[in-house]
Design an enzyme around this catalytic site. Structure first.
Site, PDB file in Angstrom:
ATOM      1  N   ARG A 192      41.241  53.455  40.983  1.00 41.88           N
ATOM      2  CA  ARG A 192      40.493  52.196  41.033  1.00 41.88           C
ATOM      3  C   ARG A 192      39.414  52.329  42.099  1.00 41.88           C
ATOM      4  NH1 ARG A 192      41.572  48.299  44.627  1.00 41.88           N
ATOM      5  NH2 ARG A 192      43.806  48.658  44.808  1.00 41.88           N
ATOM      6  N   HIS A 201      40.848  45.624  43.887  1.00 37.43           N
ATOM      7  CA  HIS A 201      41.864  45.242  42.898  1.00 37.43           C
ATOM      8  C   HIS A 201      41.360  44.060  42.087  1.00 37.43           C
ATOM      9  CE1 HIS A 201      45.549  43.099  41.521  1.00 37.43           C
ATOM     10  NE2 HIS A 201      45.908  44.326  41.224  1.00 37.43           N
ATOM     11  N   TYR A 203      42.430  48.948  53.589  1.00 32.27           N
ATOM     12  CA  TYR A 203      43.640  49.759  53.441  1.00 32.27           C
ATOM     13  C   TYR A 203      43.397  51.148  52.846  1.00 32.27           C
ATOM     14  CZ  TYR A 203      43.302  47.675  48.719  1.00 32.27           C
ATOM     15  OH  TYR A 203      42.863  47.251  47.499  1.00 32.27           O
TER      16      TYR A 203
END
Length: 371
Positions: free
Chosen positions: A267, A271, A280
């Site tokens: 990805r 998200h 992160y």
């Protein structure tokens, strides 16, 4: 958790066909692809990426509440989507924009749903048996398994009639594999030998949790523990996605039971647009996957086969026009009539809905014509 020795790859990142014993098994499928279908692979990936980026921009500009990007996952979706037959049923999660487009879904319907203008999205039988998006993580695997059981009960499996035998394919992400629903789906699918393909897009991040925290072993080993034949592929390789899904769907339609595909992809974006992946994810990890871009890889392959600059120019223009058209039609969307909230609550006319509809009419009429 990236590629392993067991990962099937047919097209290397440099655009060359892989030459090894495992790849050789699928070479007849690759060699049998005509130029028109190969060009459709590239065109669909490019068009959906342009649309996906435009939809993200529209969300940032306040035109819809949320967008769910598919950037970087185009090859997994396009290869598998083209492998399905018209009678097959597709159960997506919420990121399968390319598959919906292949099946005939107007992608602006996805925007309308995420803009809050639709109560249900679309009617599957009108869009190539492409069922509704679901935000309940993993629940679609049970929906798909139940539907596949129905297909089996209806005698639409293993008849030898290519236009009649039907399979079901369900998409989900690595985070969903930790849900009980998914594991229950494995149990029922294998117990009833459903005509079904589980297609896992392992994009390495379930929101902010890396797949390495969810599982200490490759995810395709999990369904194998239920007795479901499973394979791990390079999900940024559109040829591998197509060839393996084609084989798996054929087996499911023939009555050989369920199959499982883990497509290793990434990805590249957030998200959803409510997420900030820079909090992160390390930059070097993202950059390493950027170098494996599925569209760039396949473009190199097509150029090596002699595809012209004119073709790529036409695709780029088509993609830009597709995205611009989606923007125009999004801005033209109108809110639904308030009374639409009472429609389709029950399959037949219902007195409670009638009473509530009349109450709303009376309430609004009390404000007078200038309200």
């Amino acid at each position: 958790m990236s590629h392993t020795a067991e990962t099937l790859q047919l097209l290397a990142p440099d655009g060359r066909l892989v030459e090894n014993e495992r790849a050789e098994r699928y070479r007849p499928v690759v060699d049998g692809l005509d130029e028109g279908l190969l060009q459709s692979f590239h065109r669909t990936m490019a068009v959906i990426r342009a649309f996906d980026i435009e939809a993200g921009n529209l969300q940032r500009q306040g035109q819809l509440a949320l967008w769910i990007p598919s950037l970087g996952q185009e090859a997994a979706q396009v290869g598998s989507g083209y492998a399905a037959r018209p009678q097959d049923h597709i159960f997506p999660a919420y990121r399968e924009h390319a598959v919906g487009h292949i099946r005939g879904l107007d992608v602006v319907q996805i925007i309308a749903m995420l803009r809050g203008l639709s109560h249900g999205g679309w009617v599957p039988e009108e869009v190539g048996n492409f069922h509704l998006y679901t935000l309940v993580i993993g629940s679609q695997t049970l929906h798909a398994t139940g539907y596949a059981m129905g297909v089996q009960f209806d005698g639409l499996v293993g008849t030898g009639d290519a236009d009649r035998d039907t399979a079901v394919m369900v998409y989900f992400g690595d985070g969903a594999t930790s849900q009980g629903d998914v594991n229950e789906a494995f149990v029922f699918a294998q117990s009833y030998r459903t005509p079904q393909v589980f297609f896992l897009q392992n994009n390495h991040w379930a929101i902010s949790v890396p797949v390495s925290v969810q599982s200490r072993t490759p995810l395709f080993h999990r369904p194998a523990g239920f007795g479901i034949p499973s394979v791990q592929i390079d999900g940024n390789d559109v040829l591998a996605s197509y060839a393996v899904t084609l084989e798996s769907l054929d087996a499911a339609r023939a009555g050989e039971g369920p199959r499982f595909i883990e497509a290793l992809t990434y990805r590249m974006g957030a998200h959803t647009t409510s997420d900030d992946p820079t909090k992160y994810r390390a930059d070097d990890e993202v950059e390493s996957w950027r170098r494996r871009d599925p569209i760039a890889r396949f473009e190199t392959y097509l150029r090596g086969r002699g595809a012209s600059e004119q073709f790529f120019g036409e695709v780029a223009a088509e993609a830009a026009d597709f995205a611009a058209d989606a923007r125009r039609r999004t801005l033209a969307l109108e809110p639904p009539a308030a009374e639409s909230m009472f429609a389709h609550v029950y399959s037949e006319q219902h007195p409670v809905m009638d009473a509530q509809r009349e109450w709303l009419r009376s309430y609004e009429a009390a404000f007078g014509g200038d309200a």
